[in-house]
Design a protein around this motif. Sequence first.
Motif, mmCIF file in Angstrom:
data_model
loop_
_atom_site.group_PDB
_atom_site.id
_atom_site.type_symbol
_atom_site.label_atom_id
_atom_site.label_comp_id
_atom_site.label_asym_id
_atom_site.label_seq_id
_atom_site.Cartn_x
_atom_site.Cartn_y
_atom_site.Cartn_z
ATOM 1 N N VAL A 51 51.684 39.192 40.949
ATOM 2 C CA VAL A 51 51.853 40.322 41.664
ATOM 3 C C VAL A 51 50.802 40.966 42.481
ATOM 4 O O VAL A 51 49.621 41.017 42.183
ATOM 5 N N ASP A 95 56.369 45.000 45.914
ATOM 6 C CA ASP A 95 54.968 45.459 45.049
ATOM 7 C C ASP A 95 55.093 45.907 43.753
ATOM 8 O O ASP A 95 56.334 45.788 43.274
ATOM 9 N N GLY A 96 54.124 46.133 43.359
ATOM 10 C CA GLY A 96 53.971 46.340 41.965
ATOM 11 C C GLY A 96 54.932 47.725 41.548
ATOM 12 O O GLY A 96 55.203 47.758 40.273
ATOM 13 N N ASN A 97 55.026 48.484 42.471
ATOM 14 C CA ASN A 97 55.831 49.819 42.290
ATOM 15 C C ASN A 97 57.158 49.526 42.095
ATOM 16 O O ASN A 97 57.897 50.385 41.678
ATOM 17 N N LEU A 99 59.146 45.947 41.620
ATOM 18 C CA LEU A 99 59.219 44.618 41.407
ATOM 19 C C LEU A 99 60.637 44.172 41.708
ATOM 20 O O LEU A 99 61.547 44.394 41.046
ATOM 21 N N LEU A 109 52.495 39.005 33.436
ATOM 22 C CA LEU A 109 52.677 39.371 34.864
ATOM 23 C C LEU A 109 51.202 39.569 35.018
ATOM 24 O O LEU A 109 50.205 39.842 34.221
ATOM 25 N N TYR A 111 47.927 40.516 37.824
ATOM 26 C CA TYR A 111 47.776 41.375 39.004
ATOM 27 C C TYR A 111 45.807 41.045 39.462
ATOM 28 O O TYR A 111 45.377 41.702 38.756
ATOM 29 N N TRP A 115 45.892 45.537 40.942
ATOM 30 C CA TRP A 115 46.511 46.693 40.211
ATOM 31 C C TRP A 115 46.195 48.110 40.763
ATOM 32 O O TRP A 115 46.939 49.112 40.861
ATOM 33 N N THR A 118 48.609 49.745 43.062
ATOM 34 C CA THR A 118 49.848 50.433 42.523
ATOM 35 C C THR A 118 49.544 51.974 42.189
ATOM 36 O O THR A 118 48.441 52.365 41.872
ATOM 37 N N SER A 123 54.447 51.560 38.448
ATOM 38 C CA SER A 123 54.125 50.032 38.115
ATOM 39 C C SER A 123 54.117 49.642 36.649
ATOM 40 O O SER A 123 54.378 48.610 36.331
ATOM 41 N N ALA A 127 56.584 47.064 35.276
ATOM 42 C CA ALA A 127 56.132 45.973 34.342
ATOM 43 C C ALA A 127 56.490 45.750 33.248
ATOM 44 O O ALA A 127 57.025 44.533 32.542
#
Length: 256
Positions: A51, A95-97, A99, A109, A111, A115, A118, A123, A127
Amino acid sequence: MTAPTHSTRAHSFNAAAAQYAANRPSYPPALLDTVEELAGRPLHGARVADVGAGTGIATGLLRARGAEVVAVEPGSGMAAEFRRTHPDVPLVRGDGNHLPLASASVDLLTYAQSWHWTDPARSIPEALRVLRPGGAIALWWNMSPADVPWIAEQGARQAAHFGIDIEADKKLGVHADAADPEGRLGLSPRTLRWSRRVPLDTHLANLGSHSMFLVDTEERRTAYFAEEREHLLNVFPDGIVEETYDVDLLVARTGI
């Protein structure tokens, strides 16, 4: 100078994706050994989502370990550079917020250097949603250790230039209590030191690919790097810089 916003810094990489890919450091083999140890499973055969994959530095290492990797990257410039260097790796924009992955669909996962871009309030639930039972999450960053004298001196010059301690600012998002404010993940920390030797121009281009420099004015950036070159030639007169890094790694197993 007015401090750039978090969003401005996050998007700054897209215009410098080729510079990022060519000059940023990779990671030592011991990093992925430690990820496997803390995750409790080998990377070979694991379904992994990288990510904030950027130009694919970590993605390439994960694939070399036999992982089945899908990359998640929000930026258009970074995604274009990723596709140029890793044309056979699945890449989805996101993005991580938020997915763009199915629930319970991945074993791991990762990062790498991402990270802190995020919002953990969003996030972390994301995850946990996409990880399979017994899955794991790994966050890591290459950090500049202050106990190396020339690095500490360089950090002081950057702090004077920007009016902030960049490494200290970055570390605010690296520690487990900042990465996981509510303690939902139970992150285990490790630190791994490594180094690489690169030409001075590569070192300066690496520095220049960091967000604070990317959003600086051209005039200020040019002046800084002219002076920095002279400082570094006093330390490394042969023009070869030994960059030292501490990889700060945080890993958690979830849903066991």
